[in-house]
Design an enzyme around this catalytic site. Sequence first.
Site, mmCIF file in Angstrom:
data_model
loop_
_atom_site.group_PDB
_atom_site.id
_atom_site.type_symbol
_atom_site.label_atom_id
_atom_site.label_comp_id
_atom_site.label_asym_id
_atom_site.label_seq_id
_atom_site.Cartn_x
_atom_site.Cartn_y
_atom_site.Cartn_z
ATOM 1 N N HIS A 1 -20.078 54.697 -71.726
ATOM 2 C CA HIS A 1 -19.332 55.155 -70.556
ATOM 3 C C HIS A 1 -20.247 55.575 -69.400
ATOM 4 O O HIS A 1 -19.769 55.824 -68.288
ATOM 5 C CB HIS A 1 -18.378 56.303 -70.938
ATOM 6 C CG HIS A 1 -19.016 57.645 -71.067
ATOM 7 N ND1 HIS A 1 -19.460 58.149 -72.269
ATOM 8 C CD2 HIS A 1 -19.285 58.599 -70.144
ATOM 9 C CE1 HIS A 1 -19.962 59.350 -72.081
ATOM 10 N NE2 HIS A 1 -19.867 59.658 -70.793
ATOM 11 N N ASP B 1 -18.511 54.595 -78.551
ATOM 12 C CA ASP B 1 -19.237 54.839 -77.305
ATOM 13 C C ASP B 1 -20.744 54.823 -77.570
ATOM 14 O O ASP B 1 -21.401 55.865 -77.602
ATOM 15 C CB ASP B 1 -18.785 56.183 -76.717
ATOM 16 C CG ASP B 1 -19.253 56.403 -75.288
ATOM 17 O OD1 ASP B 1 -19.740 55.440 -74.674
ATOM 18 O OD2 ASP B 1 -19.113 57.539 -74.803
ATOM 19 N N SER C 1 -24.109 63.315 -71.332
ATOM 20 C CA SER C 1 -23.646 62.095 -71.988
ATOM 21 C C SER C 1 -24.801 61.144 -72.276
ATOM 22 O O SER C 1 -25.715 60.980 -71.460
ATOM 23 C CB SER C 1 -22.624 61.382 -71.105
ATOM 24 O OG SER C 1 -21.442 62.123 -70.978
#
Length: 274
Positions: free
Chosen positions: A69, A116, A221
């Site tokens: 992402h 992910d 992230s």
Amino acid sequence: MASKGGMIAAVAVCIFALISQSEAVIGGREAVAHSRPYMASIQLVAGEQRSHECGGFLVGEQWVMTAVHCFPQGAGNRKVVLGMHSLTEPEDTQQVFDILELHTNPTYRAENYDNDIALIKLDRPVNITSAVQVVRVLRSGGTNPTTDEQVDTAGWGATDNLGSRPVNLKELTVEVVDPMFCGRSDYFGNRYTRNMICAHHVYNKPGSRRQQKEDTCGGDSGGPLLFKGVVVGIVSNGGIKCGQLRKPGIYTIVSHYTAWLDGIMGPQPTVPPQ
């Protein structure tokens, strides 16, 4: 009609109230410089400037692992920086790379961040130094942490719900949350899958009954989640509900993707530590 100054004061009070009621991200500590030599900063390039967007970690001489992402429109205008501690200070330990290839897991689901996981092939092999080293990643059949076990992570992500960023790398120890809680409707519901670990650290502030929490947030992230020094997870959507007690950080379980990773990277040489 209220004065301009009065309106500004009222807005400030409202913002403070929102932060106070949302258990804004608290905690973590600055890492010892270059004590996590596998850490990568994925940076957006605009002219002569670069800005940190996501984390990653070095898993091979030419490979960095991160989250899908982080690349909603692909890898354009991004570089990878290794050997970094400070986002602002020049460091002779830093190595800057272009992205030669970006491999995103084909089963990634944007609606809930399932699967992910992504791999970046750097434009050249890294120079292994005391500040740039490969980290071990848990493979299929390995032991993942279970409920209440401590795991740790690091990143240059936001330190509050207003998006404030640290100058230097921060690190954080959290505890794995029972997956039965994470799958409840008041936590993540059916968005939570078997490919995920959720974790945070909840504690009572001294002198107060009000619970606080430590957690990952936006900008973390793609960074690693480690258990006993081995990467077991990737920071996934921990940044969406920063600091809320029933929204622990979510991490992709890397051992579920061993075959996919091997198919892309192939056999990796053993890289001795510097």
